[in-house]
Scaffold this motif. Structure first.
Motif, PDB file in Angstrom:
ATOM      1  N   VAL A  27       1.064  -0.934  -0.020  1.00 39.50           N
ATOM      2  CA  VAL A  27      -0.208  -0.423   0.028  1.00 39.50           C
ATOM      3  C   VAL A  27       1.031   1.233   0.327  1.00 39.50           C
ATOM      4  CG1 VAL A  27      -1.771   0.818   1.664  1.00 39.50           C
ATOM      5  CG2 VAL A  27      -1.822  -1.188   1.089  1.00 39.50           C
ATOM      6  N   VAL A  28       0.297   2.136  -0.512  1.00 32.73           N
ATOM      7  CA  VAL A  28       1.556   3.309  -1.618  1.00 32.73           C
ATOM      8  C   VAL A  28       0.841   4.399  -1.450  1.00 32.73           C
ATOM      9  CG1 VAL A  28       3.232   2.253  -2.383  1.00 32.73           C
ATOM     10  CG2 VAL A  28       1.583   3.067  -3.503  1.00 32.73           C
ATOM     11  N   GLU A  29       1.531   5.488  -1.137  1.00 32.84           N
ATOM     12  CA  GLU A  29       0.522   6.679  -0.663  1.00 32.84           C
ATOM     13  C   GLU A  29       0.481   7.517  -2.475  1.00 32.84           C
ATOM     14  OE1 GLU A  29       0.643   9.447   1.886  1.00 32.84           O
ATOM     15  OE2 GLU A  29       0.957   8.272   3.681  1.00 32.84           O
ATOM     16  N   ASN A  30       1.055   7.157  -3.367  1.00 30.43           N
ATOM     17  CA  ASN A  30       1.232   7.840  -4.607  1.00 30.43           C
ATOM     18  C   ASN A  30       2.031   6.831  -5.363  1.00 30.43           C
ATOM     19  OD1 ASN A  30       2.395   8.947  -6.940  1.00 30.43           O
ATOM     20  ND2 ASN A  30       2.536  10.542  -6.434  1.00 30.43           N
ATOM     21  N   ILE A  31       1.221   6.138  -5.983  1.00 34.58           N
ATOM     22  CA  ILE A  31       1.078   5.293  -7.050  1.00 34.58           C
ATOM     23  C   ILE A  31       2.027   5.217  -8.598  1.00 34.58           C
ATOM     24  CG2 ILE A  31      -0.877   4.909  -8.698  1.00 34.58           C
ATOM     25  CD1 ILE A  31      -1.265   2.076  -7.900  1.00 34.58           C
ATOM     26  N   ASP A  32       1.821   5.712  -8.632  1.00 34.50           N
ATOM     27  CA  ASP A  32       3.249   6.283 -10.010  1.00 34.50           C
ATOM     28  C   ASP A  32       3.887   6.499  -9.731  1.00 34.50           C
ATOM     29  OD1 ASP A  32       0.701   7.520 -11.633  1.00 34.50           O
ATOM     30  OD2 ASP A  32      -0.160   9.090 -11.300  1.00 34.50           O
ATOM     31  N   ALA A  33       4.991   6.983  -8.345  1.00 33.83           N
ATOM     32  CA  ALA A  33       5.940   7.067  -7.546  1.00 33.83           C
ATOM     33  C   ALA A  33       6.673   6.663  -7.483  1.00 33.83           C
ATOM     34  CB  ALA A  33       5.938   8.714  -6.732  1.00 33.83           C
ATOM     35  N   ALA A  34       5.477   5.391  -6.858  1.00 31.86           N
ATOM     36  CA  ALA A  34       5.553   3.691  -6.183  1.00 31.86           C
ATOM     37  C   ALA A  34       6.033   3.148  -7.655  1.00 31.86           C
ATOM     38  CB  ALA A  34       4.687   2.757  -5.616  1.00 31.86           C
ATOM     39  N   VAL A  35       5.622   2.968  -8.997  1.00 32.41           N
ATOM     40  CA  VAL A  35       5.940   1.882  -9.741  1.00 32.41           C
ATOM     41  C   VAL A  35       6.716   3.245 -10.037  1.00 32.41           C
ATOM     42  CG1 VAL A  35       4.502   2.307 -12.422  1.00 32.41           C
ATOM     43  CG2 VAL A  35       3.143   1.829 -10.879  1.00 32.41           C
ATOM     44  N   GLU A  36       7.272   4.054 -10.740  1.00 33.45           N
ATOM     45  CA  GLU A  36       8.676   4.537 -11.362  1.00 33.45           C
ATOM     46  C   GLU A  36       9.775   4.444 -10.558  1.00 33.45           C
ATOM     47  OE1 GLU A  36       9.260   8.712 -12.139  1.00 33.45           O
ATOM     48  OE2 GLU A  36       7.358   8.730 -12.582  1.00 33.45           O
ATOM     49  N   ARG A  37       9.248   4.235  -8.889  1.00 34.57           N
ATOM     50  CA  ARG A  37      10.525   3.585  -8.244  1.00 34.57           C
ATOM     51  C   ARG A  37      10.973   2.612  -7.846  1.00 34.57           C
ATOM     52  NH1 ARG A  37      11.364   4.992  -1.862  1.00 34.57           N
ATOM     53  NH2 ARG A  37      13.286   3.812  -0.993  1.00 34.57           N
ATOM     54  N   ALA A  38       9.665   1.668  -8.289  1.00 35.94           N
ATOM     55  CA  ALA A  38       9.922  -0.205  -8.406  1.00 35.94           C
ATOM     56  C   ALA A  38      10.908  -0.247  -9.713  1.00 35.94           C
ATOM     57  CB  ALA A  38       8.106  -0.785  -7.971  1.00 35.94           C
ATOM     58  N   ILE A  39      10.017   0.074 -10.872  1.00 38.20           N
ATOM     59  CA  ILE A  39      10.441   0.130 -12.159  1.00 38.20           C
ATOM     60  C   ILE A  39      12.289   0.424 -12.356  1.00 38.20           C
ATOM     61  CG2 ILE A  39      10.829   0.430 -14.866  1.00 38.20           C
ATOM     62  CD1 ILE A  39       7.638   0.868 -14.474  1.00 38.20           C
ATOM     63  N   ALA A  40      12.781   1.608 -11.619  1.00 29.42           N
ATOM     64  CA  ALA A  40      14.302   2.011 -11.339  1.00 29.42           C
ATOM     65  C   ALA A  40      14.679   0.948 -10.685  1.00 29.42           C
ATOM     66  CB  ALA A  40      14.160   3.068 -10.878  1.00 29.42           C
ATOM     67  N   ALA A  41      14.373   0.102  -9.811  1.00 24.25           N
ATOM     68  CA  ALA A  41      14.645  -0.782  -8.935  1.00 24.25           C
ATOM     69  C   ALA A  41      14.995  -1.846  -9.311  1.00 24.25           C
ATOM     70  CB  ALA A  41      14.418  -0.826  -7.626  1.00 24.25           C
ATOM     71  N   GLY A  42      14.704  -2.390 -10.087  1.00 23.74           N
ATOM     72  CA  GLY A  42      14.512  -3.439 -11.575  1.00 23.74           C
ATOM     73  C   GLY A  42      12.923  -4.670 -11.610  1.00 23.74           C
ATOM     74  N   LEU A  89       1.016  -3.169  -5.966  1.00 24.96           N
ATOM     75  CA  LEU A  89       1.326  -1.688  -5.264  1.00 24.96           C
ATOM     76  C   LEU A  89      -0.401  -1.379  -5.359  1.00 24.96           C
ATOM     77  CD1 LEU A  89       4.259   0.038  -7.780  1.00 24.96           C
ATOM     78  CD2 LEU A  89       3.628  -0.873  -4.808  1.00 24.96           C
ATOM     79  N   VAL A  90      -0.945  -0.810  -4.665  1.00 29.65           N
ATOM     80  CA  VAL A  90      -1.965  -0.233  -4.194  1.00 29.65           C
ATOM     81  C   VAL A  90      -2.139   1.437  -3.659  1.00 29.65           C
ATOM     82  CG1 VAL A  90      -4.317  -0.780  -2.803  1.00 29.65           C
ATOM     83  CG2 VAL A  90      -2.499  -3.194  -3.251  1.00 29.65           C
ATOM     84  N   GLN A  91      -2.713   2.062  -3.536  1.00 27.32           N
ATOM     85  CA  GLN A  91      -3.024   3.228  -3.743  1.00 27.32           C
ATOM     86  C   GLN A  91      -4.794   3.268  -3.359  1.00 27.32           C
ATOM     87  OE1 GLN A  91      -2.362   6.835  -5.821  1.00 27.32           O
ATOM     88  NE2 GLN A  91      -3.528   7.422  -4.560  1.00 27.32           N
ATOM     89  N   PHE A  92      -4.898   3.707  -2.410  1.00 26.28           N
ATOM     90  CA  PHE A  92      -6.134   3.245  -1.878  1.00 26.28           C
ATOM     91  C   PHE A  92      -6.815   5.452  -2.150  1.00 26.28           C
ATOM     92  CE2 PHE A  92      -5.823   0.001   1.922  1.00 26.28           C
ATOM     93  CZ  PHE A  92      -6.332  -1.215   1.157  1.00 26.28           C
ATOM     94  N   LEU A  93      -8.611   4.981  -2.686  1.00 25.23           N
ATOM     95  CA  LEU A  93      -9.292   6.121  -3.148  1.00 25.23           C
ATOM     96  C   LEU A  93     -10.133   5.666  -1.686  1.00 25.23           C
ATOM     97  CD1 LEU A  93      -8.686   6.288  -6.902  1.00 25.23           C
ATOM     98  CD2 LEU A  93      -6.866   7.490  -4.102  1.00 25.23           C
ATOM     99  N   ASN A  94     -11.084   7.528  -1.632  1.00 27.35           N
ATOM    100  CA  ASN A  94     -12.334   7.765  -1.225  1.00 27.35           C
ATOM    101  C   ASN A  94     -12.502   6.533   0.234  1.00 27.35           C
ATOM    102  OD1 ASN A  94     -13.452   8.766  -3.141  1.00 27.35           O
ATOM    103  ND2 ASN A  94     -13.810   7.251  -4.218  1.00 27.35           N
ATOM    104  N   ARG A  95     -13.358   5.280   0.527  1.00 29.87           N
ATOM    105  CA  ARG A  95     -12.846   4.777   2.001  1.00 29.87           C
ATOM    106  C   ARG A  95     -11.735   3.820   1.701  1.00 29.87           C
ATOM    107  NH1 ARG A  95     -18.287   3.468   3.455  1.00 29.87           N
ATOM    108  NH2 ARG A  95     -18.797   2.951   0.716  1.00 29.87           N
ATOM    109  N   GLY A  96     -11.712   3.310   0.368  1.00 25.16           N
ATOM    110  CA  GLY A  96     -10.290   2.049   0.453  1.00 25.16           C
ATOM    111  C   GLY A  96     -12.218   0.975   0.076  1.00 25.16           C
ATOM    112  N   TYR A  97     -11.099  -0.279   0.475  1.00 24.64           N
ATOM    113  CA  TYR A  97     -12.231  -1.047   0.272  1.00 24.64           C
ATOM    114  C   TYR A  97     -13.166  -0.902   0.637  1.00 24.64           C
ATOM    115  CZ  TYR A  97      -7.704  -4.469  -0.801  1.00 24.64           C
ATOM    116  OH  TYR A  97      -6.412  -4.410  -1.479  1.00 24.64           O
ATOM    117  N   ASP A  98     -13.926  -0.482   1.896  1.00 22.68           N
ATOM    118  CA  ASP A  98     -14.949  -0.108   2.473  1.00 22.68           C
ATOM    119  C   ASP A  98     -15.470   0.475   1.535  1.00 22.68           C
ATOM    120  OD1 ASP A  98     -14.098  -0.776   5.163  1.00 22.68           O
ATOM    121  OD2 ASP A  98     -13.715   1.230   5.964  1.00 22.68           O
ATOM    122  N   GLU A  99     -14.906   0.583  -0.187  1.00 23.46           N
ATOM    123  CA  GLU A  99     -15.979   0.946  -1.011  1.00 23.46           C
ATOM    124  C   GLU A  99     -16.721  -0.484  -1.945  1.00 23.46           C
ATOM    125  OE1 GLU A  99     -17.099   4.551  -2.431  1.00 23.46           O
ATOM    126  OE2 GLU A  99     -15.636   5.005  -0.744  1.00 23.46           O
TER     127      GLU A  99
END
Length: 138
Positions: free
Chosen positions: A82-97, A125-135
């Protein structure tokens, strides 16, 4: 009760490099030449050096084709990170391999990116929006 995570890798240093750089984890304890503890997440991750081609489990020598391999493989167990910013997390993960297997999708509950680490293990990688899984919970 605890649920530590154990991941087999064929190259311990490459595993350390990936998980430290992709997720900001830190090296904790070392267990000889074949094991390392990574800390900094909600549960410790233990990387265990296991050679490619070695038996995947005790009876694997009996069942042909059940040796470890580190190309992309399917397992019913995977990590969700679970991440706060999925775009940045994807970039970071790809840069790491890591490799992103599909474009990121957005739903009412959040955003999801299907990924694979350099050892063939799938993770999301998961970024929750609104109420997350409660939605979508009933």
């Amino acid at each position: 009760m605890e649920f530590p995570v154990n991941l087999d890798v064929d190259d311990l240093q490459r595993g350390i490099d990936f998980y430290v750089n992709a997720f900001g984890l830190e090296v904790g304890r070392r267990f000889g030449e074949d094991g390392i503890e990574l800390i900094g997440g909600p549960a410790p991750i233990y990387l265990l050096a296991k050679a490619s081609g070695s038996p995947a489990y005790a009876a694997a020598g009996i069942t042909p084709g059940e040796q470890r391999h580190y190309t992309r493989h399917w397992t019913p167990v995977h990590l969700d990170v679970v991440v706060e910013n999925i775009d940045a997390a994807v970039e970071r993960a790809i840069a790491a391999g890591a490799t992103q297997e599909r474009p990121t999708v957005t739903d009412d509950w959040g955003k999801l990116a299907l990924m694979v680490d350099p050892f063939g293990h799938g993770f999301c990688l998961v970024q929750f929006l609104n109420r997350g899984y409660d939605e979508i919970a009933t």
